[in-house]
Write a protein that holds these residues in place. Sequence first.
Motif, PDB file in Angstrom:
ATOM      1  N   ARG A  43       4.786  11.361   4.263  1.00 52.29           N
ATOM      2  CA  ARG A  43       4.367  12.856   4.224  1.00 52.29           C
ATOM      3  C   ARG A  43       3.772  12.825   2.848  1.00 52.29           C
ATOM      4  N   ILE A  44       2.674  13.376   2.648  1.00 52.46           N
ATOM      5  CA  ILE A  44       1.999  13.505   1.174  1.00 52.46           C
ATOM      6  C   ILE A  44       2.237  14.945   0.954  1.00 52.46           C
ATOM      7  N   GLU A  45       3.112  15.314  -0.066  1.00 51.73           N
ATOM      8  CA  GLU A  45       3.366  16.685  -0.378  1.00 51.73           C
ATOM      9  C   GLU A  45       2.567  17.456  -1.277  1.00 51.73           C
ATOM     10  N   SER A  46       2.110  16.766  -2.383  1.00 55.53           N
ATOM     11  CA  SER A  46       0.944  17.180  -3.116  1.00 55.53           C
ATOM     12  C   SER A  46       0.337  15.919  -3.783  1.00 55.53           C
ATOM     13  N   LEU A  47      -0.888  16.301  -4.132  1.00 52.02           N
ATOM     14  CA  LEU A  47      -1.929  15.098  -4.537  1.00 52.02           C
ATOM     15  C   LEU A  47      -2.942  15.944  -5.563  1.00 52.02           C
ATOM     16  N   ASP A  48      -3.185  15.326  -6.641  1.00 53.28           N
ATOM     17  CA  ASP A  48      -4.307  15.452  -7.324  1.00 53.28           C
ATOM     18  C   ASP A  48      -4.520  14.209  -8.276  1.00 53.28           C
ATOM     19  N   ASP A  49      -5.770  14.075  -9.137  1.00 47.79           N
ATOM     20  CA  ASP A  49      -5.860  12.957  -9.852  1.00 47.79           C
ATOM     21  C   ASP A  49      -4.937  12.433 -10.800  1.00 47.79           C
ATOM     22  N   SER A  50      -3.883  13.285 -11.055  1.00 49.29           N
ATOM     23  CA  SER A  50      -2.914  12.769 -12.045  1.00 49.29           C
ATOM     24  C   SER A  50      -1.497  12.707 -11.540  1.00 49.29           C
ATOM     25  N   HIS A  51      -1.253  13.376 -10.341  1.00 51.51           N
ATOM     26  CA  HIS A  51       0.027  13.369  -9.929  1.00 51.51           C
ATOM     27  C   HIS A  51       0.306  13.166  -8.518  1.00 51.51           C
ATOM     28  N   CYS A  52       1.148  12.526  -7.751  1.00 50.19           N
ATOM     29  CA  CYS A  52       1.229  12.330  -6.349  1.00 50.19           C
ATOM     30  C   CYS A  52       2.715  12.278  -6.091  1.00 50.19           C
ATOM     31  N   VAL A  53       3.150  13.212  -4.911  1.00 51.69           N
ATOM     32  CA  VAL A  53       4.273  13.303  -4.545  1.00 51.69           C
ATOM     33  C   VAL A  53       4.409  13.040  -3.086  1.00 51.69           C
ATOM     34  N   ILE A  54       5.108  12.098  -2.681  1.00 46.33           N
ATOM     35  CA  ILE A  54       5.084  11.902  -1.102  1.00 46.33           C
ATOM     36  C   ILE A  54       6.716  11.521  -0.836  1.00 46.33           C
ATOM     37  N   SER A  55       6.850  11.603   0.541  1.00 47.28           N
ATOM     38  CA  SER A  55       8.354  11.614   1.094  1.00 47.28           C
ATOM     39  C   SER A  55       8.270  10.899   2.453  1.00 47.28           C
ATOM     40  N   LEU A  56       9.631  10.528   2.668  1.00 51.51           N
ATOM     41  CA  LEU A  56       9.988   9.717   3.830  1.00 51.51           C
ATOM     42  C   LEU A  56      11.151  10.117   4.414  1.00 51.51           C
ATOM     43  N   ALA A  57      11.123  10.566   5.692  1.00 55.41           N
ATOM     44  CA  ALA A  57      12.211  10.945   6.216  1.00 55.41           C
ATOM     45  C   ALA A  57      13.038   9.912   6.752  1.00 55.41           C
ATOM     46  N   ASN A  58      14.466   9.904   6.605  1.00 55.25           N
ATOM     47  CA  ASN A  58      15.394   8.769   7.002  1.00 55.25           C
ATOM     48  C   ASN A  58      15.585   8.776   8.583  1.00 55.25           C
ATOM     49  N   LYS A  59      14.446   8.439   9.284  1.00 55.64           N
ATOM     50  CA  LYS A  59      14.526   8.182  10.721  1.00 55.64           C
ATOM     51  C   LYS A  59      14.790   6.815  11.110  1.00 55.64           C
ATOM     52  N   ARG A  60      15.044   6.729  12.249  1.00 54.45           N
ATOM     53  CA  ARG A  60      15.592   5.167  12.844  1.00 54.45           C
ATOM     54  C   ARG A  60      14.457   4.288  12.618  1.00 54.45           C
ATOM     55  N   ARG A  61      13.148   4.769  12.791  1.00 54.42           N
ATOM     56  CA  ARG A  61      12.029   3.839  12.568  1.00 54.42           C
ATOM     57  C   ARG A  61      11.988   3.168  11.360  1.00 54.42           C
ATOM     58  N   VAL A  62      12.563   3.727  10.350  1.00 55.50           N
ATOM     59  CA  VAL A  62      12.673   3.192   8.895  1.00 55.50           C
ATOM     60  C   VAL A  62      13.855   2.763   8.273  1.00 55.50           C
ATOM     61  N   GLN A  63      14.977   2.480   8.998  1.00 56.90           N
ATOM     62  CA  GLN A  63      16.267   2.317   8.536  1.00 56.90           C
ATOM     63  C   GLN A  63      16.422   0.910   8.710  1.00 56.90           C
ATOM     64  N   ASN A  64      17.547   0.900   7.663  1.00 57.87           N
ATOM     65  CA  ASN A  64      18.096  -0.590   7.640  1.00 57.87           C
ATOM     66  C   ASN A  64      19.259  -0.687   8.465  1.00 57.87           C
ATOM     67  N   HIS A  65      20.143  -1.796   8.166  1.00 65.14           N
ATOM     68  CA  HIS A  65      21.148  -1.989   9.238  1.00 65.14           C
ATOM     69  C   HIS A  65      22.627  -1.095   8.749  1.00 65.14           C
ATOM     70  N   ILE A  66      22.581  -0.555   7.763  1.00 58.26           N
ATOM     71  CA  ILE A  66      23.399   0.619   7.341  1.00 58.26           C
ATOM     72  C   ILE A  66      23.004   2.094   7.290  1.00 58.26           C
ATOM     73  N   GLY A  67      21.900   2.503   7.809  1.00 60.71           N
ATOM     74  CA  GLY A  67      21.418   3.672   8.325  1.00 60.71           C
ATOM     75  C   GLY A  67      20.903   4.281   6.950  1.00 60.71           C
ATOM     76  N   GLY A  68      20.356   3.538   5.961  1.00 57.10           N
ATOM     77  CA  GLY A  68      19.706   4.251   4.939  1.00 57.10           C
ATOM     78  C   GLY A  68      18.082   3.883   5.266  1.00 57.10           C
ATOM     79  N   VAL A  69      17.313   4.179   4.112  1.00 61.54           N
ATOM     80  CA  VAL A  69      16.016   3.807   4.262  1.00 61.54           C
ATOM     81  C   VAL A  69      15.695   2.451   3.802  1.00 61.54           C
TER      82      VAL A  69
END
Length: 163
Positions: A43-69
Motif C-alpha cells: 500500500r502506497i501511503e504517500s508519494l512525491d519526488d522526494s519522499h515515499c511511504v509504503i506499507s505491508l500488512a502482516n497477512k498470511r500470504r507474506v508471512q514466514n514460518h514464525i508468523g512475521g513478515v
Amino acid sequence: MAATNRLAGIVSKINQLPDFARSRALSLFFGKAIPFTGTAGIRIESLDDSHCVISLANKRRVQNHIGGVHAVASMLLAESATGILVGLNVPDDKVPVIKTVKAEYTKRAKGDMRVEARLTEEQKLRMRTEDKGDTTVAVTIHDGEAKEPIEFEMVWAWVSKKR
C-alpha cells in the motif's frame, strides 16, 4: 511535484485526487505497473519526488514460518519505495537499476511493516542531469511496534536506455 518524466506526470495527477482516494489510486497504479507489488499487497501511503511511504500488512500470504513478515517481503518494501523514488526522478531516456541491496536483520519484526524512503535535492538533481550514476537512497523500516528491525542499504544506478 514538477513532472520530470511520464511516471512523475501520472503520479502528479493522482496526487491531485482527494485525500481519501489518493493512496488507493497510487497503490492500484503501481500494482498494475509492477505486478509483484500488487500481488504482495503493498500500500502506497504517500508519494512525491522526494519522499515515499509504503506499507505491508502482516497477512498470511507474506508471512514466514514464525508468523512475521517474510524477509524477502520486507526487502520488497525497501526496494519498491526506493525504486519508485528513483523512477520519479530519472528522465524518460534513462532506466533505473538496483545496484546493491544490503540488509541487516537486527531484531525480530512484529506486525505490519512500514517503509520510508527519501531523496535529497542533490540526488534528484544528479538523476535529472547526469547521463549515468548511482546513489544510496535513504530508507528506514518500522514494524507494528514502531521499532526498526532491519537496516537497509539500497544503491540505485541510472543508465541510458540506449546502449
